[in-house]
Design an enzyme around this catalytic site. Structure first.
Site, mmCIF file in Angstrom:
data_model
loop_
_atom_site.group_PDB
_atom_site.id
_atom_site.type_symbol
_atom_site.label_atom_id
_atom_site.label_comp_id
_atom_site.label_asym_id
_atom_site.label_seq_id
_atom_site.Cartn_x
_atom_site.Cartn_y
_atom_site.Cartn_z
ATOM 1 N N ILE A 1 48.212 -35.321 -20.579
ATOM 2 C CA ILE A 1 47.061 -35.903 -20.847
ATOM 3 C C ILE A 1 47.080 -36.929 -21.816
ATOM 4 O O ILE A 1 46.191 -37.903 -22.210
ATOM 5 C CB ILE A 1 45.838 -34.633 -21.575
ATOM 6 C CG1 ILE A 1 44.447 -34.945 -21.411
ATOM 7 C CG2 ILE A 1 46.461 -34.313 -22.920
ATOM 8 C CD1 ILE A 1 43.692 -33.795 -21.584
ATOM 9 N N ASN B 1 61.192 -30.429 -25.023
ATOM 10 C CA ASN B 1 61.188 -30.135 -26.416
ATOM 11 C C ASN B 1 61.287 -28.700 -26.723
ATOM 12 O O ASN B 1 60.240 -28.052 -26.204
ATOM 13 C CB ASN B 1 60.013 -30.953 -26.854
ATOM 14 C CG ASN B 1 59.881 -32.203 -26.867
ATOM 15 O OD1 ASN B 1 61.022 -32.906 -26.968
ATOM 16 N ND2 ASN B 1 58.819 -32.841 -26.509
ATOM 17 N N GLN C 1 58.253 -29.614 -29.742
ATOM 18 C CA GLN C 1 57.506 -28.809 -28.899
ATOM 19 C C GLN C 1 56.140 -28.320 -29.617
ATOM 20 O O GLN C 1 55.879 -28.128 -30.834
ATOM 21 C CB GLN C 1 58.074 -27.349 -28.415
ATOM 22 C CG GLN C 1 57.499 -26.738 -27.545
ATOM 23 C CD GLN C 1 58.400 -25.554 -26.907
ATOM 24 O OE1 GLN C 1 59.342 -25.066 -27.836
ATOM 25 N NE2 GLN C 1 57.921 -24.659 -25.961
ATOM 26 N N HIS D 1 58.343 -26.149 -20.647
ATOM 27 C CA HIS D 1 57.839 -27.425 -19.303
ATOM 28 C C HIS D 1 58.938 -28.349 -19.417
ATOM 29 O O HIS D 1 59.614 -28.749 -20.485
ATOM 30 C CB HIS D 1 56.539 -28.104 -19.689
ATOM 31 C CG HIS D 1 56.445 -28.492 -21.080
ATOM 32 N ND1 HIS D 1 56.198 -27.434 -21.975
ATOM 33 C CD2 HIS D 1 56.643 -29.539 -21.742
ATOM 34 C CE1 HIS D 1 56.030 -28.023 -23.275
ATOM 35 N NE2 HIS D 1 56.068 -29.207 -23.034
ATOM 36 N N PHE D 2 59.154 -29.157 -18.204
ATOM 37 C CA PHE D 2 59.895 -30.404 -18.205
ATOM 38 C C PHE D 2 58.890 -31.480 -18.231
ATOM 39 O O PHE D 2 57.907 -31.607 -17.665
ATOM 40 C CB PHE D 2 60.683 -30.564 -17.251
ATOM 41 C CG PHE D 2 62.058 -29.784 -17.118
ATOM 42 C CD1 PHE D 2 62.827 -29.969 -18.335
ATOM 43 C CD2 PHE D 2 62.220 -28.780 -16.266
ATOM 44 C CE1 PHE D 2 64.101 -29.065 -18.413
ATOM 45 C CE2 PHE D 2 63.157 -27.780 -16.297
ATOM 46 C CZ PHE D 2 64.271 -28.068 -17.263
HETATM 47 P P1 AMP Z 1 55.374 -30.742 -25.881
HETATM 48 O O1 AMP Z 1 54.970 -31.381 -27.141
HETATM 49 O O2 AMP Z 1 57.051 -31.146 -25.434
HETATM 50 O O3 AMP Z 1 55.291 -29.071 -26.213
HETATM 51 O O4 AMP Z 1 54.464 -31.247 -24.741
HETATM 52 C C1 AMP Z 1 53.210 -30.641 -24.563
HETATM 53 C C2 AMP Z 1 52.552 -31.807 -23.865
HETATM 54 O O5 AMP Z 1 51.398 -31.201 -23.289
HETATM 55 C C3 AMP Z 1 52.059 -33.091 -24.762
HETATM 56 O O6 AMP Z 1 52.633 -34.087 -24.078
HETATM 57 C C4 AMP Z 1 50.505 -32.916 -24.343
HETATM 58 O O7 AMP Z 1 50.004 -34.215 -24.359
HETATM 59 C C5 AMP Z 1 50.460 -32.062 -23.132
HETATM 60 N N1 AMP Z 1 49.244 -31.319 -23.053
HETATM 61 C C6 AMP Z 1 48.561 -30.803 -23.886
HETATM 62 N N2 AMP Z 1 47.233 -30.273 -23.541
HETATM 63 C C7 AMP Z 1 47.304 -30.844 -22.327
HETATM 64 C C8 AMP Z 1 46.307 -30.724 -21.261
HETATM 65 N N3 AMP Z 1 45.240 -29.789 -21.432
HETATM 66 N N4 AMP Z 1 46.528 -31.303 -20.008
HETATM 67 C C9 AMP Z 1 47.443 -31.950 -19.894
HETATM 68 N N5 AMP Z 1 48.605 -32.063 -20.758
HETATM 69 C C10 AMP Z 1 48.457 -31.425 -21.856
#
Ligand code: AMP
Ligand code: ZN
Length: 143
Positions: free
Chosen positions: A30, A85, A92, A98-99
């Site tokens: 997002i 992360n 994170q 997730h990747f």
């Molecule tokens: P991380 O910071 O590596 O844990 O990555 C989490 C990712 O999830 C971030 O890049 C956010 O932008 C993404 N994210 C969080 N909420 C959503 C959502 N509702 N839909 C899509 N991506 C999301």
């Protein structure tokens, strides 16, 4: 505990889903670093890389490779980063493993952190320290 990625998997939250099978789901981030930035997740909830069971991880890796190829080709990207992360210190923010697949274009930006140099003799000390832990747990790896 409420998990946004579990909610996306269960269709309780919206997302631009790109791919899904019985184990994996991939959707657009997002807040993309570049347009087309994609997240690939196991449908089951695991907090981080170290807690994903081997069979789930190998399915996730295969799906990530497949989707990375599709993202790169469809956007005509020059390359891509695969990032994961793990932990607050690593950035994170969502504790459902997730990747990230980030499509990259020549000269778009640099992700390279400032690198360090080992003081003389320190590199071997770090290697010895890590090697001793690897030897201790080698049996777990060998199965
Ligand atoms: P991380 O910071 O590596 O844990 O990555 C989490 C990712 O999830 C971030 O890049 C956010 O932008 C993404 N994210 C969080 N909420 C959503 C959502 N509702 N839909 C899509 N991506 C999301
Ligand atoms: Zn979850």
């Amino acid at each position: 505990m409420e998990c946004i990625f579990c909610n996306i998997t269960e269709r309780k939250a919206e997302a631009e889903i790109l791919f899904e099978d019985e184990n994996i789901i991939a959707f657009l981030d997002i807040q993309p670093v570049n347009y087309g930035h994609t997240l690939v997740i196991p449908k089951k909830h695991f907090d981080n890389f170290l807690t994903v069971p081997h069979d789930e991880l190998s399915k996730l890796m295969n799906a990530t490779q497949f989707i990375a190829g599709a993202v790169k080709r469809s956007l005509n990207a020059d390359g891509f980063n695969i990032i994961s992360n793990n932990g607050d210190s690593a950035g994170q923010t969502v504790y459902h493993f997730h990747f990230h697949i980030i499509p990259r274009f020549n000269s778009d930006f640099t992700l390279k952190p400032k690198v360090k140099m080992y003081p003389t003799g320190e590199m071997k000390k770090y290697a010895d320290h890590i090697r001793s832990l690897i030897s201790k747990y080698r049996d777990i790896y060998n199965g």
